[in-house]
Scaffold this active site. Structure first.
Site, short mmCIF file in Angstrom:
data_model
loop_
_atom_site.label_atom_id
_atom_site.label_comp_id
_atom_site.label_asym_id
_atom_site.label_seq_id
_atom_site.Cartn_x
_atom_site.Cartn_y
_atom_site.Cartn_z
N ARG A 1 0.84 -1.20 0.00
CA ARG A 1 0.00 0.00 0.00
C ARG A 1 0.88 1.25 0.00
NH1 ARG A 1 -4.63 2.17 4.36
NH2 ARG A 1 -4.65 4.29 3.53
N ASN B 1 -11.14 -3.66 -0.93
CA ASN B 1 -10.93 -2.54 -1.85
C ASN B 1 -9.90 -2.87 -2.93
OD1 ASN B 1 -12.63 -0.32 -1.13
ND2 ASN B 1 -11.47 -0.07 0.75
N CYS C 1 -19.79 -1.51 0.55
CA CYS C 1 -18.83 -0.56 1.11
C CYS C 1 -19.47 0.20 2.26
CB CYS C 1 -18.38 0.42 0.01
SG CYS C 1 -17.27 1.72 0.56
N ASP C 2 -18.67 0.51 3.26
CA ASP C 2 -19.21 1.19 4.44
C ASP C 2 -19.11 2.71 4.36
OD1 ASP C 2 -16.39 1.08 4.62
OD2 ASP C 2 -16.48 1.50 6.75
N HIS D 1 -17.16 4.52 -4.22
CA HIS D 1 -16.28 5.66 -3.95
C HIS D 1 -16.42 6.76 -5.01
CE1 HIS D 1 -13.23 3.28 -1.23
NE2 HIS D 1 -14.46 3.32 -0.75
N TYR E 1 -14.88 10.52 -1.25
CA TYR E 1 -13.80 10.12 -2.15
C TYR E 1 -13.77 10.94 -3.43
CZ TYR E 1 -12.23 6.10 0.56
OH TYR E 1 -11.69 5.30 1.54
N ARG F 1 -0.51 8.01 3.59
CA ARG F 1 -1.61 7.55 4.43
C ARG F 1 -1.30 6.15 4.98
NH1 ARG F 1 -4.86 8.62 8.16
NH2 ARG F 1 -6.83 7.50 8.16
#
Length: 441
Positions: A94, A148, A171-172, A201, A264, A284
């Site tokens: 990531r 994701n 998705c939350d 998103h 997003y 991030r």
């Protein structure tokens, strides 16, 4: 209600403890016989699982069995539902997903733009294998996927399993945004009835109603525009990055007041502004490693050392509750409405039928029944069609091993646009992902 058997795939995730606490709080609505964690990283999972075992023993005595394993047969045999939350390559990959675009002056974000493409291409293979393994042992289990980037993963799963109607991509983020709406309106989040359209998103709330049908949209817009808009879900409320993200959503509403935006969308509407604030030394991913991951692992160590949660505060979160209530609606045919991803097929009338749209749907034991949205205005249609084309090209590139289609997808993406920049980022990502991606021609 019959008690069910659940597996959480990605048991070592830092979100798992919150899901376990949510399962405890929701046990009357979603009663369980057994919970199993499955992960390929035994050490990481064990840290979470040992703490979870103590929580469950103290707060869920009705549960007959709790296990954690790296064995697929042990995990997937005779289950009723699976929650899937995997991260192929872990946080180390990531961080590269975020650092490489930043180096080229683009946004570095795990699910959007170049980083989202990289993560999505890594996820397809593992997700496909996971679904096949689950189906080998439990052909009728409900699979709730929130890995994701859900748009790319969902398109790939639809291609691989076109007849499997027991896979739900969910998705939350919409419910996390609605939690802030509810607090602004002095309502319980579950009392709000949203109308929403878009891609994962990449969507907008067109209306927010209450259970009596009263339209709260204009009141809500006024509170956001004339005040402040911050996250209030406990998992992200004190996170400075999320605080700034929600405040950017306020700016989006000021600039485009027709609909309430998903947070997003900031990456696609203000890419240059956000890219200037990025630093490869403070991604991030690095913030998560030094923040949430460290905090959750220390909490687990403390629970295990004390062998109790009596003096330790572990909270449920809206993320977990949302997944659990959606699963309950599917399994017990509750016919409740959730914002989920479905193949369009006319739901949004002026978008391609093969788009994986995110819209409200009634969840039944025969799957989601989406509510028709109708035509959407030209501005939103144009944005969504562009994003869908980029995501569709990524999935096609994966199966065709096509460098050209990946380059097209990157150039289409509003976080990049500039063709030479797209190619430079792509070449660096290919090198970084050589152990995970197919070889692109």
């Amino acid at each position: 209600m019959d008690r069910k058997n659940l597996v959480i795939v990605g048991g070592g995730s830092t979100y798992t403890l919150g899901i376990v606490m949510s399962l405890i709080e929701e046990k009357a609505n979603f009663p369980l016989k057994s919970i199993t964690f499955y992960d390929i990283d035994a050490e990481r999972q064990e840290k979470i699982a040992k703490a979870a075992a103590i929580m469950l023993e103290e707060h869920y005595p009705e549960l007959e069995q709790f296990n954690y394993t790296t064995d697929k047969a042990a995990a997937f045999k005779n289950i009723d539902t699976a929650f899937i939350q995997i991260r192929t390559g872990g946080l180390a990959m990531r961080e590269l997903d975020e650092q490489i675009p930043i180096k080229h002056g683009a946004i570095g974000q795990e699910t959007s733009g170049a980083g989202g493409m990289a993560y999505g291409l890594r996820s397809i293979k593992d997700m496909t294998e996971l679904i096949r393994d689950i189906r080998q042992y439990s052909k009728d289990a409900w699979i709730l996927n929130y890995t994701n980037p859900a748009a790319i993963v969902g398109l790939a799963l639809k291609r691989e399993f076109p007849e499997d109607n027991r896979i739900l991509n969910i998705c939350d983020m919409p419910i996390a945004i609605m939690k802030s709406y509810a607090d602004l309106l002095d309502k319980d989040v579950w009392e709000l009835v949203p109308e929403y359209f878009g891609l994962n998103h990449f969507g907008w709330f067109s209306k927010i109603l209450d259970e009596e049908g009263n339209d709260l949209t204009q009141e809500l817009k006024g509170k956001i525009i004339n005040g402040d808009f911050i996250p209030t879900d406990k998992e992200i409320a004190n996170d400075e990055s999320w605080i700034q993200t929600f405040r950017k959503a306020r700016q989006m509403l000021i600039d485009f007041p027709e609909f309430l935006p998903n947070t997003y969308l900031q990456y696609y509407l203000y890419p240059d502004d956000l890219a200037k604030k990025e630093s490869p030394d403070n991604t991030r991913a690095r913030q998560v490693i030094n923040g949430r991951e460290k905090r959750v692992h220390e909490l687990c160590d403390h629970i295990v050392a004390q062998q109790t949660t009596k003096d330790i505060h572990v909270e449920s979160d809206i993320h977990g509750v949302y997944m659990i209530r959606a699963a309950a609606s599917l399994i017990f045919n509750l016919k409740e409405t959730f914002i989920v991803m479905v193949e369009n097929n006319g739901v949004i009338a002026n978008l391609p039928n093969d788009a994986l749209v995110e819209v409200p749907a009634m969840l039944t034991n025969n799957g989601p029944k989406a509510f028709a949205v109708g035509d959407i205005p030209t501005f939103y249609k144009g944005l969504i069609e562009n994003q869908h084309a980029s995501e569709k090209l990524i999935v096609e590139a994966y199966y065709e091993k096509s460098y050209t289609k990946l380059q097209q997808a990157m150039t289409l993406n509003r976080t990049i646009v500039h063709a030479p920049k797209a190619k430079a980022i792509l070449d660096d990502l290919i090198e970084a992902n050589k152990d995970y991606w197919p070889e692109f021609k």
